[in-house]
Design an enzyme around this catalytic site. Structure first.
Site, PDB file in Angstrom:
ATOM      1  CE1 TYR A 154      -2.107   0.051   1.833  1.00 50.13           C
ATOM      2  CE2 TYR A 154      -1.439  -0.062   4.129  1.00 50.13           C
ATOM      3  CZ  TYR A 154      -1.719   0.681   2.993  1.00 50.13           C
ATOM      4  OH  TYR A 154      -1.604   2.056   3.024  1.00 50.13           O
ATOM      5  CB  SER A 179       1.706   2.949   4.683  1.00 51.99           C
ATOM      6  OG  SER A 179       1.008   2.608   5.858  1.00 51.99           O
TER       7      SER A 179
END
Length: 255
Positions: A162, A149
């Site tokens: 995250y 990501s």
């Protein structure tokens, strides 16, 4: 007529929706037989039917890759069914956002289990087969693509754990690339920006987080899962001598 991945086998985790489903479709279109790995068997069954309707070959593998035994069994079943494994796409992911202060530690453990441990378990199980595929053809090269990501490149307030998982994926990917690249197992990371998937819905129980995500999607022309699938296909169809270690794909209007 033979296509780019004819005679090869790919395994895609998190294949029941979003990027995983789109990637499985795309690799099948390029000629690979595809093992579809996820927990939602009904969706995998529908996806396999769609792939086979268009002339592709797919295997449904219901598994929770956060369980090491299930991750290993998913790889083994793929190899037993198709006879080989040439491409692994570690796509399964979970995004639970919010401040570190007062956070639910169970959410941290769930993210680490999916984003890190599941990726590690599947990769470890797949590596012997990928190394063998790189030695005996048909392309004499094999691939691992880890879906990370932009959160593996940039840290933001509220993304703490995250960010931790995706920065970790990036570091692991590069270390493994250096370990096996001379044996012609190519290892690369693909880092998407905003994509129209179910990822944001993991936060539906947090109104303030969901509102922020909703605002972003209203103001941004986000990517489609097919955009990421195109990137995966690009990485795994390069000539044997060319390896893409990192691919960063962003919406044009996401700063």
């Amino acid at each position: 007529m033979a296509t780019k991945l004819t005679g090869t086998v790919a395994l895609v985790t998190g294949a029941s929706s979003g990027i995983g489903a789109a990637t499985a479709h795309r690799l099948a279109e390029d000629g690979a037989s595809v093992a579809l790995v996820a927990r939602r068997k009904d969706r995998l069954t529908d996806l396999a039917a769609e792939i086979e309707k268009t002339g592709g070959t797919a295997l449904v593998v219901e598994a929770d890759i956060t369980d090491r035994a299930q991750a290993e069994a998913a790889v083994q079943r793929t190899v037993e069914h198709f006879g080989r494994l040439d491409t692994l796409v570690n796509n399964a992911g979970l995004m639970l956002l919010g401040p570190v202060v007062g956070a639910d530690a169970d959410e941290w453990e769930r993210m680490i289990a999916v984003n890190v441990q599941g990726l590690l378990y599947t990769t470890r199980a797949a590596l012997p087969h990928l190394l063998k595929a790189a030695e005996d053809g048909p392309r004499r090269v094999a691939d691992i693509v880890n879906i990370s990501s932009i959160a593996g490149r940039v840290a933001w307030n509220g993304y703490g754990v995250y960010n931790l998982t995706k920065f970790g994926v990036n570091g692991f990917t590069e270390s493994l690339r250096q370990e096996v690249t001379r044996r012609h197992v190519r290892v690369g990371v693909l880092e998407p920006g905003g994509v129209d998937t179910e990822l944001g819905s993991h936060n539906d129980h947090k109104p303030e987080v969901r509102e922020a995500i909703g605002t972003f999607y209203e103001q941004t022309e986000v990517l489609a899962p097919d955009d990421i699938a195109d990137g995966v296909a690009y990485m795994v169809t390069r000539p044997r001598h060319a390896s893409v270690g990192e691919l960063w794909i962003m919406p044009t209007d996401q700063a």
